[in-house]
Design an enzyme around this catalytic site. Structure first.
Site, mmCIF file in Angstrom:
data_model
loop_
_atom_site.group_PDB
_atom_site.id
_atom_site.type_symbol
_atom_site.label_atom_id
_atom_site.label_comp_id
_atom_site.label_asym_id
_atom_site.label_seq_id
_atom_site.Cartn_x
_atom_site.Cartn_y
_atom_site.Cartn_z
ATOM 1 N N THR A 27 -24.396 -14.481 -18.605
ATOM 2 C CA THR A 27 -23.521 -13.907 -17.704
ATOM 3 C C THR A 27 -23.552 -13.032 -17.398
ATOM 4 O O THR A 27 -23.927 -12.225 -17.660
ATOM 5 C CB THR A 27 -22.125 -15.004 -19.128
ATOM 6 N N VAL A 56 -25.572 -9.902 -21.606
ATOM 7 C CA VAL A 56 -24.149 -9.698 -21.261
ATOM 8 C C VAL A 56 -24.825 -8.940 -20.548
ATOM 9 O O VAL A 56 -25.641 -7.677 -20.919
ATOM 10 C CB VAL A 56 -23.319 -9.343 -22.343
ATOM 11 N N PHE A 85 -29.202 -7.830 -23.937
ATOM 12 C CA PHE A 85 -28.771 -6.855 -23.347
ATOM 13 C C PHE A 85 -28.896 -6.665 -21.932
ATOM 14 O O PHE A 85 -30.344 -6.076 -21.462
ATOM 15 C CB PHE A 85 -28.068 -5.031 -23.651
ATOM 16 N N LYS A 86 -28.537 -6.983 -20.745
ATOM 17 C CA LYS A 86 -29.503 -7.009 -18.911
ATOM 18 C C LYS A 86 -29.055 -5.677 -17.839
ATOM 19 O O LYS A 86 -27.947 -5.116 -18.125
ATOM 20 C CB LYS A 86 -28.699 -8.149 -18.535
ATOM 21 N N ILE A 87 -29.895 -5.321 -17.808
ATOM 22 C CA ILE A 87 -29.751 -4.142 -17.223
ATOM 23 C C ILE A 87 -30.890 -4.982 -15.835
ATOM 24 O O ILE A 87 -31.448 -5.223 -15.654
ATOM 25 C CB ILE A 87 -30.888 -2.723 -17.962
#
Length: 341
Positions: A27, A56, A85-87
């Site tokens: 998302t 996320v 964890f999206k970076i």
């Protein structure tokens, strides 16, 4: 290839994960903004309880801020084991990636548009590297070549990284992802629903259902509750009333013992009207001669009825029990069931 749903729509998520084999959910803040979500933390926690793995965003202008945000989300209630964890890729982003990976966090370095960006993420130990295919193609770039180069780099150098095919616009993109050999693909629900669709499959499935009905369903299970019957003493007008009330184009004609003696059809009506005029409406049905009517037992299968319709080229078959009509089967009954063509 891992299969992720790309969404924040609760109804879509609930429907998609009924499949039982999706790897997780991706998302974005953009999705949440589009859906009018204001309590982002609350939504993230809700989603984390609905899916096996949640990917996320962990945003920050520096590596330290990104690191702090990932830790804040874990303290909020997310699990390191089931959260990625999206970076966004940048020097600070890949530095944060390395800091988090060193503490066994899972990281997706995304918004990848070049092989160089992908390489820096791989070198930093990213769990996922995520090129955006649709967006790249919108700009006229060869996005598929980039994805293929990323896969080759992982395989050649042995990076412990999965290439995620994202920004999927249509089913062809999924075929591209499979052919290239990506490790993960994240797909909108509207595209995912199309992956099992094919017109030939639809036609073949319908045919299987048709043939199954023909061979397993009894005539008595599909006939109408209306049983249009007249006696030889009734008039043609009485027969017309019965046909109108029942919706059939024919009526069974019986004798005093209720035994079937013939069938009077709307075709008979037209032929006699043409040759005799409207005076024939008052004639009694006993004044007409009838051909041997087509009959079938209620316990017979629809395939038997289908063969009678085809062989005799008629529209109605009288359903009988002990030579007495108990109903009528119209050829349209089989057409509506897709059991005849």
């Amino acid at each position: 290839m891992e299969l992720y749903l790309d969404s924040v729509d609760i109804k879509e998520i609930e429907e998609a994960f009924k499949l039982g084999f999706l790897s997780g959910l991706t998302t974005t803040p953009t999705f949440m903004h589009r859906e009018g979500i204001t309590d982002i933390d609350g939504m993230i926690l809700k989603l984390s309880k609905m899916v096996p793995v949640l990917q996320v965003e962990a945003l920050g202008e520096t590596a330290e801020k990104i690191y702090e945000e990932a830790h804040r989300l874990v303290k909020l209630g997310l699990s390191k084991k089931t959260t990625v964890f999206k970076i966004p890729v940048s020097l600070e982003g890949v530095r944060a990636c390395k800091m988090l990976v060193n503490e066994d966090f899972k990281v997706n370095v995304h918004l990848i548009y070049t092989l160089q960006q992908a390489y820096m993420a791989m070198a930093a130990g990213a769990t996922y590297v995520c090129p955006l295919v649709g967006r790249l193609q919108d700009q006229g770039h060869d996005a598929l070549a980039l994805v293929e180069q990323c896969v080759e780099a992982v395989n050649y150098y042995g990076y412990n990284t999965k290439i995620m095919f994202s920004s999927v616009r249509h089913a062809e993109h999924v075929r591209n992802a499979i052919n290239i050999g990506v490790h993960t693909c994240t797909i909108p629900w509207k595209v995912m629903k199309q992956l099992t669709e094919n017109n030939f499959t639809t036609l073949g499935t319908q045919q299987f259902f048709e043939h199954t009905r023909l061979m397993t369903v009894n005539v008595k299970d599909v006939i109408s509750k209306h049983n249009p019957i007249v006696t030889g003493k009734d008039t043609v007008l009485d027969a017309i009333v019965q046909m109108t009330e029942s919706g059939f184009g024919a009526v069974s004609v019986v004798d005093d013992q209720k035994n079937l003696i013939g069938v009077f059809t709307d075709g008979d009506l037209r032929r006699h009207l043409k040759s005799e005029g409207k005076e024939m409406l008052s004639k009694k049905l006993s004044e007409f001669s009838f051909n041997d009517p087509a009959t079938i037992s209620g316990d017979a299968l629809l395939i038997d009825a289908s063969e009678i319709f085809k062989k005799r080229k008629i529209d109605n078959i009288v359903v009988v029990e002990n030579q007495k009509p108990v109903g009528m089967l119209d050829v349209q009954d089989l057409v509506k069931l897709n059991a005849i063509n």
